[in-house]
Design a protein around this motif. Sequence first.
Motif, PDB file in Angstrom:
ATOM      1  N   VAL A 288     -29.657 -18.067 -50.867  1.00 27.81           N
ATOM      2  CA  VAL A 288     -30.508 -18.086 -49.678  1.00 27.81           C
ATOM      3  C   VAL A 288     -29.765 -17.598 -48.438  1.00 27.81           C
ATOM      4  O   VAL A 288     -30.286 -16.816 -47.635  1.00 27.81           O
ATOM      5  N   SER A 289     -28.535 -18.070 -48.285  1.00 25.57           N
ATOM      6  CA  SER A 289     -27.760 -17.745 -47.090  1.00 25.57           C
ATOM      7  C   SER A 289     -26.345 -17.329 -47.486  1.00 25.57           C
ATOM      8  O   SER A 289     -25.732 -17.950 -48.371  1.00 25.57           O
ATOM      9  N   PRO A 290     -25.803 -16.281 -46.875  1.00 29.57           N
ATOM     10  CA  PRO A 290     -26.415 -15.413 -45.865  1.00 29.57           C
ATOM     11  C   PRO A 290     -27.456 -14.484 -46.469  1.00 29.57           C
ATOM     12  O   PRO A 290     -27.582 -14.393 -47.694  1.00 29.57           O
ATOM     13  N   GLY A 291     -28.168 -13.763 -45.614  1.00 27.04           N
ATOM     14  CA  GLY A 291     -29.163 -12.811 -46.073  1.00 27.04           C
ATOM     15  C   GLY A 291     -28.516 -11.614 -46.750  1.00 27.04           C
ATOM     16  O   GLY A 291     -27.287 -11.488 -46.809  1.00 27.04           O
ATOM     17  N   SER A 292     -29.354 -10.729 -47.261  1.00 30.03           N
ATOM     18  CA  SER A 292     -28.839  -9.542 -47.958  1.00 30.03           C
ATOM     19  C   SER A 292     -27.973  -8.714 -47.018  1.00 30.03           C
ATOM     20  O   SER A 292     -28.307  -8.511 -45.848  1.00 30.03           O
ATOM     21  N   HIS A 293     -26.848  -8.248 -47.555  1.00 31.24           N
ATOM     22  CA  HIS A 293     -25.931  -7.456 -46.740  1.00 31.24           C
ATOM     23  C   HIS A 293     -25.229  -6.433 -47.618  1.00 31.24           C
ATOM     24  O   HIS A 293     -25.203  -6.548 -48.842  1.00 31.24           O
ATOM     25  N   CYS A 294     -24.665  -5.430 -46.976  1.00 31.99           N
ATOM     26  CA  CYS A 294     -23.950  -4.375 -47.697  1.00 31.99           C
ATOM     27  C   CYS A 294     -22.689  -4.958 -48.339  1.00 31.99           C
ATOM     28  O   CYS A 294     -21.903  -5.622 -47.656  1.00 31.99           O
ATOM     29  N   PRO A 295     -22.454  -4.709 -49.618  1.00 31.58           N
ATOM     30  CA  PRO A 295     -21.259  -5.241 -50.268  1.00 31.58           C
ATOM     31  C   PRO A 295     -19.973  -4.592 -49.767  1.00 31.58           C
ATOM     32  O   PRO A 295     -18.892  -5.131 -49.969  1.00 31.58           O
ATOM     33  N   SER A 296     -20.079  -3.445 -49.092  1.00 34.68           N
ATOM     34  CA  SER A 296     -18.883  -2.731 -48.610  1.00 34.68           C
ATOM     35  C   SER A 296     -18.508  -3.130 -47.193  1.00 34.68           C
ATOM     36  O   SER A 296     -17.384  -3.553 -46.929  1.00 34.68           O
ATOM     37  N   CYS A 297     -19.470  -3.015 -46.259  1.00 34.77           N
ATOM     38  CA  CYS A 297     -19.145  -3.285 -44.856  1.00 34.77           C
ATOM     39  C   CYS A 297     -19.616  -4.664 -44.392  1.00 34.77           C
ATOM     40  O   CYS A 297     -19.201  -5.141 -43.330  1.00 34.77           O
ATOM     41  N   GLY A 298     -20.493  -5.294 -45.148  1.00 32.45           N
ATOM     42  CA  GLY A 298     -20.957  -6.632 -44.803  1.00 32.45           C
ATOM     43  C   GLY A 298     -22.087  -6.673 -43.801  1.00 32.45           C
ATOM     44  O   GLY A 298     -22.574  -7.756 -43.457  1.00 32.45           O
ATOM     45  N   ASP A 299     -22.545  -5.510 -43.318  1.00 37.98           N
ATOM     46  CA  ASP A 299     -23.649  -5.502 -42.357  1.00 37.98           C
ATOM     47  C   ASP A 299     -24.948  -5.980 -43.013  1.00 37.98           C
ATOM     48  O   ASP A 299     -25.228  -5.620 -44.168  1.00 37.98           O
ATOM     49  N   PRO A 300     -25.743  -6.764 -42.290  1.00 42.02           N
ATOM     50  CA  PRO A 300     -27.021  -7.229 -42.852  1.00 42.02           C
ATOM     51  C   PRO A 300     -27.939  -6.049 -43.185  1.00 42.02           C
ATOM     52  O   PRO A 300     -27.946  -5.037 -42.480  1.00 42.02           O
ATOM     53  N   VAL A 301     -28.695  -6.205 -44.257  1.00 38.06           N
ATOM     54  CA  VAL A 301     -29.665  -5.174 -44.629  1.00 38.06           C
ATOM     55  C   VAL A 301     -30.904  -5.368 -43.769  1.00 38.06           C
ATOM     56  O   VAL A 301     -31.494  -6.446 -43.731  1.00 38.06           O
ATOM     57  N   ARG A 302     -31.311  -4.312 -43.060  1.00 40.05           N
ATOM     58  CA  ARG A 302     -32.480  -4.408 -42.196  1.00 40.05           C
ATOM     59  C   ARG A 302     -33.753  -4.513 -43.041  1.00 40.05           C
ATOM     60  O   ARG A 302     -33.811  -3.992 -44.142  1.00 40.05           O
ATOM     61  N   PRO A 303     -34.774  -5.165 -42.491  1.00 46.86           N
ATOM     62  CA  PRO A 303     -36.020  -5.329 -43.258  1.00 46.86           C
ATOM     63  C   PRO A 303     -36.578  -4.018 -43.788  1.00 46.86           C
ATOM     64  O   PRO A 303     -37.057  -3.953 -44.924  1.00 46.86           O
ATOM     65  N   ARG A 304     -36.514  -2.942 -43.001  1.00 42.50           N
ATOM     66  CA  ARG A 304     -37.058  -1.661 -43.457  1.00 42.50           C
ATOM     67  C   ARG A 304     -36.223  -1.047 -44.573  1.00 42.50           C
ATOM     68  O   ARG A 304     -36.686  -0.151 -45.273  1.00 42.50           O
ATOM     69  N   ASP A 305     -34.985  -1.521 -44.720  1.00 40.52           N
ATOM     70  CA  ASP A 305     -34.117  -1.020 -45.784  1.00 40.52           C
ATOM     71  C   ASP A 305     -34.107  -1.946 -46.995  1.00 40.52           C
ATOM     72  O   ASP A 305     -33.299  -1.779 -47.903  1.00 40.52           O
ATOM     73  N   ASN A 306     -35.018  -2.914 -46.994  1.00 38.19           N
ATOM     74  CA  ASN A 306     -35.056  -3.900 -48.077  1.00 38.19           C
ATOM     75  C   ASN A 306     -36.349  -3.799 -48.890  1.00 38.19           C
ATOM     76  O   ASN A 306     -36.749  -4.750 -49.550  1.00 38.19           O
ATOM     77  N   ILE A 307     -36.974  -2.628 -48.856  1.00 38.96           N
ATOM     78  CA  ILE A 307     -38.181  -2.395 -49.640  1.00 38.96           C
ATOM     79  C   ILE A 307     -37.748  -1.987 -51.047  1.00 38.96           C
ATOM     80  O   ILE A 307     -36.994  -1.013 -51.203  1.00 38.96           O
TER      81      ILE A 307
ATOM     82  N   VAL B  17     -36.836  -0.400 -54.417  1.00 41.52           N
ATOM     83  CA  VAL B  17     -36.777   0.968 -54.941  1.00 41.52           C
ATOM     84  C   VAL B  17     -36.896   2.013 -53.840  1.00 41.52           C
ATOM     85  O   VAL B  17     -36.032   2.894 -53.699  1.00 41.52           O
ATOM     86  N   LEU B  18     -37.948   1.932 -53.031  1.00 43.42           N
ATOM     87  CA  LEU B  18     -38.219   2.966 -52.032  1.00 43.42           C
ATOM     88  C   LEU B  18     -37.081   3.094 -51.027  1.00 43.42           C
ATOM     89  O   LEU B  18     -36.663   4.210 -50.694  1.00 43.42           O
ATOM     90  N   SER B  19     -36.573   1.962 -50.521  1.00 44.91           N
ATOM     91  CA  SER B  19     -35.500   2.025 -49.528  1.00 44.91           C
ATOM     92  C   SER B  19     -34.261   2.697 -50.104  1.00 44.91           C
ATOM     93  O   SER B  19     -33.605   3.503 -49.432  1.00 44.91           O
ATOM     94  N   TRP B  20     -33.926   2.384 -51.342  1.00 52.91           N
ATOM     95  CA  TRP B  20     -32.749   3.000 -51.977  1.00 52.91           C
ATOM     96  C   TRP B  20     -32.931   4.510 -52.076  1.00 52.91           C
ATOM     97  O   TRP B  20     -31.989   5.274 -51.832  1.00 52.91           O
ATOM     98  N   LEU B  21     -34.124   4.947 -52.417  1.00 52.44           N
ATOM     99  CA  LEU B  21     -34.398   6.383 -52.535  1.00 52.44           C
ATOM    100  C   LEU B  21     -34.323   7.067 -51.170  1.00 52.44           C
ATOM    101  O   LEU B  21     -33.731   8.150 -51.036  1.00 52.44           O
ATOM    102  N   LEU B  22     -34.919   6.447 -50.149  1.00 52.56           N
ATOM    103  CA  LEU B  22     -34.917   7.048 -48.817  1.00 52.56           C
ATOM    104  C   LEU B  22     -33.509   7.130 -48.234  1.00 52.56           C
ATOM    105  O   LEU B  22     -33.179   8.076 -47.507  1.00 52.56           O
ATOM    106  N   LEU B  23     -32.688   6.130 -48.557  1.00 50.62           N
ATOM    107  CA  LEU B  23     -31.305   6.129 -48.062  1.00 50.62           C
ATOM    108  C   LEU B  23     -30.364   6.910 -48.989  1.00 50.62           C
ATOM    109  O   LEU B  23     -29.159   6.963 -48.733  1.00 50.62           O
ATOM    110  N   ARG B  24     -30.943   7.489 -50.033  1.00 50.92           N
ATOM    111  CA  ARG B  24     -30.166   8.262 -51.015  1.00 50.92           C
ATOM    112  C   ARG B  24     -29.024   7.439 -51.614  1.00 50.92           C
ATOM    113  O   ARG B  24     -27.914   7.945 -51.850  1.00 50.92           O
TER     114      ARG B  24
END
Length: 260
Positions: A34-53, A55-62
């Motif tokens: 539950v905590s902390p929220g989703s974050h990048c495993p490399s830099c630790g920055d939180p994943v923004r809601p628009r980047d948490n869709i 399949v689609l978000s992964w494709l858009l972010l390549r």
Amino acid sequence: MTALLAAECGVLGLLIGSFLNVVVWRVPRGESVVSPGSHCPSCGDPVRPRDNIPVLSWLLLRGRCRSCAQPISVRYPLVEAGTGALFALTAAWAGLDWTLPAFLYLAAITVALALIDLDVRRLPNAIVLPSYPVALLLLLLPAALDGRWDDLLRAVLAAVVLYALFFALAVAKPGGMGFGDVKLAGVVGLYLGWLGWPQVAVGAFLGFVLGGVAGGVMIAARRATRRSALPYGPFMLLGAALAVGAGGSLFDGYLSLLGA
């Protein structure tokens, strides 16, 4: 109606698959899901809601983090898409029935436990043990609302039978099978027992067959030896999934070969 239900459950599966990615990574490490929220495993920055869709978000972010541009494993969208497909298939199989929630739960833990066992050779108690009361409560719905008490009783008996069988195997050959597999066998028994004794027999048999075939292939490819410990959980779960979908037909086909 069935197609619409399958589509709706498929979308639900995409969302659940996104959560399962968190479960698969954190539960073996004893971390909160539950905590902390989703974050990048490399830099630790939180994943923004628009980047948490899913399949689609992964494709858009390549397949890269928006903040640090480091690659994000393709396994993330594959788990999301795979869970979505499994949920859709489960809904198409069960239809609009009170058993659907129970088997959707089975689909979710199947994905999580199979991946964790492949990753760390362990089936965490944090997932397996709560699955007993959750599965019983979810199966209690159709038992009470549709009067399927005989099915519920058979489910409990099958859970005891498979647990006892796997416990005996684990004791008879220490190291050949872990007690995580023993505990999972009881959960699998609940679900297959709900469907019938043929499904119980087919599911247990297929798990051993699939595990044996996979071990033989790995030995032939020199990726393992006869003494190598292979995770058995994924094969037990795959055998159970096949038994859920076609266990009755496979059992009848076997009997017909015997001339029964």
